[in-house]
Design a protein around this motif. Sequence first.
Motif, mmCIF file in Angstrom:
data_model
loop_
_atom_site.group_PDB
_atom_site.id
_atom_site.type_symbol
_atom_site.label_atom_id
_atom_site.label_comp_id
_atom_site.label_asym_id
_atom_site.label_seq_id
_atom_site.Cartn_x
_atom_site.Cartn_y
_atom_site.Cartn_z
ATOM 1 N N GLU A 22 -9.128 -11.380 -1.397
ATOM 2 C CA GLU A 22 -9.034 -9.824 -0.767
ATOM 3 C C GLU A 22 -8.393 -9.100 -1.301
ATOM 4 O OE1 GLU A 22 -8.775 -7.316 3.380
ATOM 5 O OE2 GLU A 22 -8.940 -9.531 3.531
ATOM 6 N N ALA A 23 -8.579 -7.739 -1.792
ATOM 7 C CA ALA A 23 -7.820 -6.842 -2.404
ATOM 8 C C ALA A 23 -6.982 -6.161 -1.621
ATOM 9 C CB ALA A 23 -8.667 -5.945 -3.540
ATOM 10 N N ILE A 24 -5.722 -5.771 -2.019
ATOM 11 C CA ILE A 24 -4.850 -4.929 -1.193
ATOM 12 C C ILE A 24 -4.921 -3.512 -1.569
ATOM 13 C CG2 ILE A 24 -2.588 -4.429 -0.465
ATOM 14 C CD1 ILE A 24 -2.074 -7.378 -0.444
ATOM 15 N N ILE A 25 -5.041 -3.522 -3.081
ATOM 16 C CA ILE A 25 -5.361 -2.124 -3.793
ATOM 17 C C ILE A 25 -6.546 -1.999 -4.400
ATOM 18 C CG2 ILE A 25 -3.844 -0.534 -5.327
ATOM 19 C CD1 ILE A 25 -2.464 -0.934 -2.775
ATOM 20 N N SER A 26 -7.197 -1.049 -4.574
ATOM 21 C CA SER A 26 -8.266 -0.768 -5.291
ATOM 22 C C SER A 26 -8.134 -0.637 -6.898
ATOM 23 C CB SER A 26 -8.959 0.750 -4.755
ATOM 24 O OG SER A 26 -8.327 1.837 -5.274
ATOM 25 N N ARG A 29 0.711 -1.204 -0.006
ATOM 26 C CA ARG A 29 -0.086 -0.019 0.053
ATOM 27 C C ARG A 29 0.771 1.165 0.024
ATOM 28 N NH1 ARG A 29 -2.744 -2.923 4.195
ATOM 29 N NH2 ARG A 29 -4.568 -4.078 3.487
ATOM 30 N N THR A 30 2.095 1.332 0.852
ATOM 31 C CA THR A 30 2.858 2.374 0.798
ATOM 32 C C THR A 30 3.574 2.809 -0.522
ATOM 33 O OG1 THR A 30 3.324 1.693 3.116
ATOM 34 C CG2 THR A 30 4.891 3.436 2.047
ATOM 35 N N ILE A 31 4.014 1.590 -1.146
ATOM 36 C CA ILE A 31 4.382 1.862 -2.627
ATOM 37 C C ILE A 31 3.567 2.499 -3.600
ATOM 38 C CG2 ILE A 31 5.157 0.623 -4.620
ATOM 39 C CD1 ILE A 31 6.616 -1.454 -2.666
#
Length: 570
Positions: free
Chosen positions: A301-305, A203-205
């Motif tokens: 489950e998604a980490i990024i939209s 997510r940070t990247i």
Amino acid sequence: MVKYVTKMRKEQHPSRVWNAALYLRLSRDDDKYESESISSQRELLLDFINSNPDIKVYDIYIDDGWTGTNFDRPEFKRMEADLRAKKIDCIIVKDLSRFGRNCIEIGSYLNVVFPYLKTRFICINDNVDSYLDPESLDALSTKFKNLINDEYCRDISVKVKSSLTIRRENGEYIGSFPCYGYEKSKEDYHKLVVDPEAAEVVRTIFRRFISGESIRGIVKSLNEGNILTPALYKKRKYPKYSPSKVTSESTWTQRTVRRILTNRMYVGDMVQNIMNNISYRIQKCRAVEPEKRIIVADTHEAIISREDFKRAEDLLSRDTYVSPKTKEMHALSGFIKCGDCKRGMIRKTLNNGWKDYHYFICSTYKNRDRNACSKHTISAEKVERAVLEFLKMNIAFAVDIEPIICTINSHPEREKRISSLMRQKERHLAELTKYKKLREELYPDFKSGLIDQAEYETFRNKYEIKIAQIESAIADLEVKIDEIGKGDVQENAFISNFKRYKNIAELSREIVSALIDNVYVYEDNRIEIVMKYRDEYEAVMDYVLSHESRVLESAVMQGMSTAVQAASEG
């Protein structure tokens, strides 16, 4: 006659003792509880030794869990080294399939290597003994068994691949180690669940990249923060993870970050069959063409939209350059282009003695051919101001028009909405045809020498990205057409995305990447700003203009006459 000579030779050396290697092998595909087990092989070979006093065991070599399709096995290599060092002169196996299942390489060892090294080869169950019965090596039964063993491997390979393909198509994860950011579910090892620690790095990247930080800057931050690379993280979490990958990825690199930014697994889609073996005989992998990969949507489950993933994908496709000393990218980097040649413009800085002056100049003129295009020089401040005012105006319009859209959605006229979307789809189809034709024309240009290989690959990648974006837009339109046909009218994307950034005071790369498609600068300093969600904007305007009287009446009642007047004039 040959057997008689052989026996005479043996009688001439009655005291000869053979230093034998007992070779045992079992692959993962073999049944360890049947006759092919390592213990069964060892017992059979030792019984044979006990009944042949002229043979002494030098060592036992065991490859447990190694395929017979090639000879790249650790214990076989050790045995071969001992053979060439003349520590052994006899090799004993239970049957030919334990020695190997590659008929070509087996033939090379039996007919070339072993005779050259004067090695006795004994295969107990297949009645092969190169010393007592040299003809047994060339017997038709021996060659036939080798072919059968080879065919067995090919058949198993086909069946395994078919089984794995079915599981992949069902959305089951079949990898040995999960993708970075995920871990295998304890309830079902073919399901992925989010790994909180690694997922936060992912997510940070994405967040840093979308907000304007360069990939080089992200890499530097990760290394300075002592964040474990995906390879080192997997090694810490899974001790059996290949050490070779760890040594090659002990620090973060631009390639690693770029691989994360382009991985569809992070939006919840299962992407598999990325690499496959060249053949069942060659245990080396090669990349699979993107169109042949197996992708199943929404399996975990998604980490990024999906929206953020598309924005990152769009930013990666743009021509950007950041000085090694600069960590942040300019808000318009990769978005501002020459209005004539359509190539990116370069941001330059000029110091006039008391302050820095920033401006943009056409990259074609600056770096390629000054006869191919003109300077198109323009003040960076002027472009930034124009883009900011454009965004403010459209954001204000989106905020003001939303109540009118609520009225439109509460009184849907499906046929007209569908007609509008169909027109948009036709425009996209025409654009898709154009870019596919451009892609097809690239190769003849490359073969004729009009463009070099680097230019061919650059243009091809750009066209493929554009084609994928258009195809995605067409798919989205088709979904909307289907939804409207069922009476399900969703919120307009133009309004929802633009109103999110109301009250903006300055440009940022995040806002630009979310709302702007391209900014074109022409020689006369004319600026053309192309926003995203143009189709959705046109859908709003088409409806407003086609229902002007009713919308005006509704808007006046809500104090929105100014917004509607602006919409009518637009």
